[in-house]
Design an enzyme around this catalytic site. Structure first.
Site, short mmCIF file in Angstrom:
data_model
loop_
_atom_site.label_atom_id
_atom_site.label_comp_id
_atom_site.label_asym_id
_atom_site.label_seq_id
_atom_site.Cartn_x
_atom_site.Cartn_y
_atom_site.Cartn_z
N ASP A 147 5.21 -2.36 1.75
CA ASP A 147 5.60 -3.16 2.89
C ASP A 147 7.27 -2.45 3.27
OD1 ASP A 147 3.59 -4.45 3.48
OD2 ASP A 147 3.73 -5.73 1.67
N HIS A 178 1.16 1.92 -0.75
CA HIS A 178 1.38 0.87 0.61
C HIS A 178 2.52 0.16 0.31
CE1 HIS A 178 0.98 -1.80 3.74
NE2 HIS A 178 1.08 -2.85 2.86
N HIS A 206 4.44 -5.33 9.95
CA HIS A 206 3.50 -6.33 9.47
C HIS A 206 3.99 -7.58 8.79
CE1 HIS A 206 1.64 -3.66 6.73
NE2 HIS A 206 1.90 -4.72 5.92
N ASP A 249 -3.31 -2.58 6.07
CA ASP A 249 -2.90 -3.98 5.58
C ASP A 249 -2.51 -4.95 6.77
OD1 ASP A 249 -2.37 -6.13 3.56
OD2 ASP A 249 -0.29 -5.68 3.84
#
Length: 1000
Positions: free
Chosen positions: A260, A258, A574, A370
């Site tokens: 970001d 993951h 996000h 997430d």
């Protein structure tokens, strides 16, 4: 017995740590190192490798914050190492315990091809599988000086750009002999120790494992660890081969990382993180054919294609073999509460289309581990994009209420259901440990009915993704007594098996509200304003460009619109749109929003210029969301004559009374609204208990996660700005007439306006703020004399109804909610809506007094979090919000479009009719554009906006030969056609995409 167990476990642990792990890479020899320090931003490898390198020693400092140092490293191993497997072992000065939050490196060959990432938990680089005894081995290393940013960081420059001083020291740079058998022994002992730790002390299996481990470490020759490793492993063979029970839970382990797309690092660093991680995964795929790795964000894949085309081609090859799975069902892993409906639809359109064009497969699901809660509109959007399943994990972060399902059907606001899974391992950065496996089994909600769950594993955020140690653990846990079975497979394989496992899945209806991170509805107002403006300008630009192309033959700007959409979608990631990134990110994004707005305004102006021609008749582009010819407009018409009653303003008891014949607004001597009277009905809109448009200031120091969280305890203290500290005065702005009042709080100033327009049954409020407070929350309150039981908050393509009374813990925890352009409450057929042009945070509370029930709606205006951006929200802000006395959702919808897409005055030669007209105001035209396939067909997106079943007929302003229903990717939907003016049935909140084939 207990003491013996403890002694044996300590002995096993000590030999593992002090003897075996050091022997994996031994002997070792220092690499010869030279370095080149870049002064500014990163450069391509081809350029960096051509620069001058100077001698560098282990222990020397390198890397200013966000800077880059290139190392050249050369090994000259002794001839005695001939035939050995050699690996470089590098420690750039890594911060322990936070992979992805520290320095990172990418190794390149001498020719400049990326080889593998180097990270705190992944420090090795294979140099040769069979050293010939004489070769000189050289590689280059691009080292990123990414700072380790923690809560409370005071050094603002770390979030703003390149720091001045080096922040790392090169700790280790060795070439070593790698011993595979010792590494395998280490993994055997680690896995069995983890397994043993999850078994009950009374379980015989635990003791079998303990004594086998004891025999294994006893077989290790301290003088010849390498030579004795095979014998030590033999002592473990029987306990390793004992199979799992037939009913064991099955975990599908899927490698991922993951990353970001921005957070505690700028966007440009994410481009490099993606390359490092993909390089690591590719290396593992080549070494282990059973390993499956996924990437979920098309934007990151597009960056890899742009920056490292050979790496991208290698990923395409592995995708064809089934090892690399681009589950990029969206352009980025966006927030799902804040983006508008069309933008959320385009996330799927652009994400899926990229994968289909570049990899030849269609992602069949949405992978969103997430994001900070999930909109109830998402199931329909997913289904209309062709997505069949949904995966998330974030709801496991709830502070109070445990989400009741692991695998379930998620039902959206329109009734669409999507098969969904929340991995019970409760992490999206799994390491495939015994503790994680036991946790997954313990948390799995559907025991006795099903036995499949998902385990996403790999270090995220630039931590490098999966490691070879994780794969080794997965293989050992594949079928071993005392643990669930672990298999490495694709997400689709898991969802196929899970669907077969669940004959009758449970159902969750509506939004999935995260009981954390409620502050993201308000943090970084300027970022949210940039997004809101860009969304509406994109809509306007598409509609006007379509009108100009169809009506006047102007070229349609396919490429420009595509590029602008992708930038806006990127910024909806996000940790960007929610306002939870470092200052660098938000400064860059907000600057780019201004450029995007300028380009879109120019595009709209050009379309209007083409349509207006050379005449000079005054025209106006009128806002009407159920019609479309451009912007949010129905048409370009001659401006209608103004015959509405004029607005009057009169002094009253130290304040003023505004009146436009429809509303009478009384403002007291402090500039607060005391009354809004509907003239036709005599109804009072404002509660007598307290004034409206009241600014309330609260301390805002959440327990953790500053930019993310608002804790309910902010309500324990409030300062009401109920004095006109810098005066009050009437004003006139075009046809708007009202009063202006100035207020001050500490270092900040507020200028509020209250105004009416002729013929408009709404009160218009403006707020200009010069904001300089930290850890402070500002809300504006509107008390209404209504006993409302639910609030209706606009979300994508509809609204969400939420209970106002706090009867359950779920209701109690929903103390800050998200609404887009409007929030509405009502009591029977009496109601009111607050509409806004840029904010998202709201809360709704009820109080009861002898006079009755008051329901107060608060808009959350500003915050001042100090992490990760110490200056978040500082500066000037302007926003607008309206009070609309109406209980009908269609009125709120229309006002929401009007406040965000105001009329555009222009001059021209004559009227231009609408290309599409919906004859039912409940059915909204959300988009009008040319089809992406450049066929010349038009695409119209509509939705039912009021939550009721509707029949709608449409009128086309151009000759149309056929109207066919499409999905979001503009593919024909079998069996759904609309012919001529026949009415079309809409279910509540249904989205319909129509393709208009024109008679050209």
């Amino acid at each position: 017995m207990h003491d013996e167990r403890k002694i044996l476990e300590l002995r096993i642990r000590r030999i593992l740590v002090e003897v075996l792990r050091p022997a994996v890479h031994a002997p070792a020899q220092r690499l010869e190192v030279s370095a080149h320090h870049l002064d500014g931003e990163p450069v391509p490898a081809s350029e960096a490798l051509a620069r001058d390198f100077t001698p560098f020693q282990v222990g020397d400092p390198w890397g200013n914050a966000w800077g880059t140092t290139w190392f050249r490293m050369t090994a000259r191993p002794p001839a005695s190492w001939a035939g050995s497997v050699l690996e470089a072992v590098i420690d750039l000065g890594f911060t322990e315990g936070r992979p992805g939050m520290s320095a990172e490196g990418l190794a390149y060959s001498a020719e400049g091809s990326p080889l593998k990432g180097l990270h705190p938990t992944n420090r090795w680089l294979r140099l040769t599988d069979d050293y010939d005894g004489s070769a000189e081995l050289t590689f280059f290393l691009e080292a990123a000086g990414n700072p380790h940013i923690e809560d409370g960081l005071a050094a603002r420059e770390l979030g703003a750009g390149l720091g001045a001083a080096p922040i790392y020291r090169l700790a280790v740079a060795d070439v070593a002999v790698f011993h595979q058998e010792v590494a395998e022994l280490v993994l055997d002992i680690e896995v069995l120790s983890e397994l043993m730790g999850e078994l009950a002390e009374a379980d015989p299996r635990r003791w079998d494992v303990l004594y086998a481990l004891n025999r294994a470490v006893a077989a290790v020759d301290l003088e010849d660890v390498v030579g004795s490793a095979t014998a030590a492993r033999a002592e473990l063979r029987d306990v390793m081969r004992s199979p799992a029970v037939a009913s064991a839970h099955v975990l599908t382990a899927v490698g991922h990382a993951h990353i970001d797309t921005a957070w505690l690092w700028p966007l440009r660093e994410t481009e490099r993180k993606a390359v490092r991680t993909a390089s690591n995964a590719l290396d593992l795929m080549r070494r282990d054919p059973s390993f499956v790795f996924v990437m979920s964000q098309a934007q990151q894949l597009a960056w890899i294609k742009q920056n490292q085309p050979q790496l991208f081609r290698d990923l395409q090859e592995k995708a064809a073999e089934g090892q690399f799975v681009p589950v990029a069902g969206m352009w980025v892993e966006s927030d799902t509460n804040l983006p508008g409906g069309e933008a959320l639809a385009r996330q799927f359109v652009h994400g899926k289309r990229f994968v289909m064009e570049e990899f030849g497969t269609e992602p069949r699901g949405a992978w969103l581990p997430d994001s900070f809660g999930y909109s109830g509109a998402l199931p329909q959007i997913m289904a209309l994009s062709g997505s069949e399943w949904f995966m998330s994990q974030k709801i496991s972060w709830n502070r109070t209420d445990v989400f009741p399902h692991s695998t379930f059907l998620w039902e959206g606001i329109d009734g669409t259901r999507v098969f969904s899974h929340m991995p019970p391992v409760n992490t999206y950065n799994g390491k495939v440990t015994g503790e994680e496996l036991a946790r997954a089994v313990r948390n799995f909600r559907e025991k006795g009915k099903a036995r499949h769950s998902l385990l996403p594993f790999g270090h995220g955020n630039g931590g490098g993704g999966p490691t070879r140690e994780m794969l080794g653990r997965a293989h050992r846990f594949a079928d071993i007594e005392g643990a669930p079975r672990v298999r490495m497979a694709s997400p689709q394989q898991f969802f196929d098996d899970a669907a077969a496992d669940h004959a009758d899945p449970p159902v969750w209806t509506g939004e999935m509200y995260l009981e954390m991170h409620r502050g993201v509805f308000a943090s970084h107002l300027s970022t949210k304003q940039g997004n809101r403006r860009a969304e509406h300008l994109l809509r306007a630009a598409e509609m006007w460009a379509t009108t100009a192309a169809v009506t006047a033959g102007a070229p349609y700007p396919y490429d420009d619109l595509d590029a602008l959409w992708k930038r806006v979608l990127l910024f909806q990631f996000h940790d960007i749109l929610p306002g939870s990134s470092i200052e660098w990110v938000h400064r860059e994004v907000e600057e780019e929003y201004a450029v995007i707005a300028e380009r879109l305004e120019a595009m709209i102006a050009e379309s209007l210029r083409v349509l207006a021609g050379e005449g000079n008749v005054p025209l106006v582009a009128r806002s009407a969301p159920h019609d479309a010819a451009g912007a949010t407009s129905a048409a370009i018409d001659a401006a209608p004559p103004r015959d509405e009653a004029a607005v009057t303003i009169a002094p009253h008891a130290g304040g003023y009374v505004l009146d436009n014949g429809m509303l009478r607004v009384r403002i007291d001597d402090a500039g607060l609204v005391r009354s809004v009277l509907q003239t036709a009905t005599g109804r009072e809109v404002i509660s007598p208990e307290s004034p409206a448009n009241l600014l309330q200031v609260h301390p805002d120091v959440p327990a953790q996660w500053d930019a993310w969280d608002i804790d309910r305890y902010y309500r324990d203290s409030v300062v009401e700005l109920d004095a006109a500290t810098e005066g009050m005065e009437p004003f006139e702005d075009g046809d708007r007439i009202g009063i202006r009042v100035r207020r001050r709080h500490h270092r900040s100033t507020f200028v509020q306006t209250v105004a009416l327009r002729p013929g408009a049954e709404r009160v218009e409020f403006g707020l200009d703020v010069d904001w300089h407070e930290r850890q402070t929350l500002v809300k504006v309150a509107f008390p209404f004399p209504l006993r409302a039981t639910t609030s209706s908050s606009e979300t994508q393509f509809g609204f969400i109804e939420r209970p106002i009374p706090e009867n359950t813990s779920w209701d109690f925890e929903r103390f800050e909610i998200c609404a887009h352009r409007y929030l509405q409450i009502h009591e029977g057929d009496v109601g009111v809506a607050l509409v806004n042009d840029s904010t998202y945070g709201h809360d709704v509370r009820r109080t009861v007094s002898p006079a009755g029930t008051t329901t107060t709606v608060h808009l959350t205006i500003l915050r001042g979090p100090t992490f990760p951006d110490p200056r978040a929200d500082e500066g000037t802000h302007s926003l607008t919000y309206w009070l609309v006395p109406s209980a009908h959702p269609a009125d709120a919808v229309a006002a929401g479009y009007a406040i965000n897409s105001p009329n555009r005055p222009l001059t021209g030669a004559g009227p231009v009719g609408p290309l599409v007209t919906s004859h039912n105001p409940a059915v909204v035209v959300e988009a009008l554009k040319f089809a992406d396939d450049r066929s010349g067909d038009l695409i119209v997106r509509l939705y039912e906006s009021t939550g009721t079943r509707q029949m709608a007929s449409f009128e086309w302003g151009i000759p149309v030969t056929e109207v066919v229903e499409n999905d979001l990717l503009e593919r024909d939907v079998d069996g759904r056609r609309v012919l001529g003016g026949e009415p079309f049935a809409f279910r509540p909140f249904q989205i319909v995409t129509l393709r208009l084939r024109r008679a050209i």
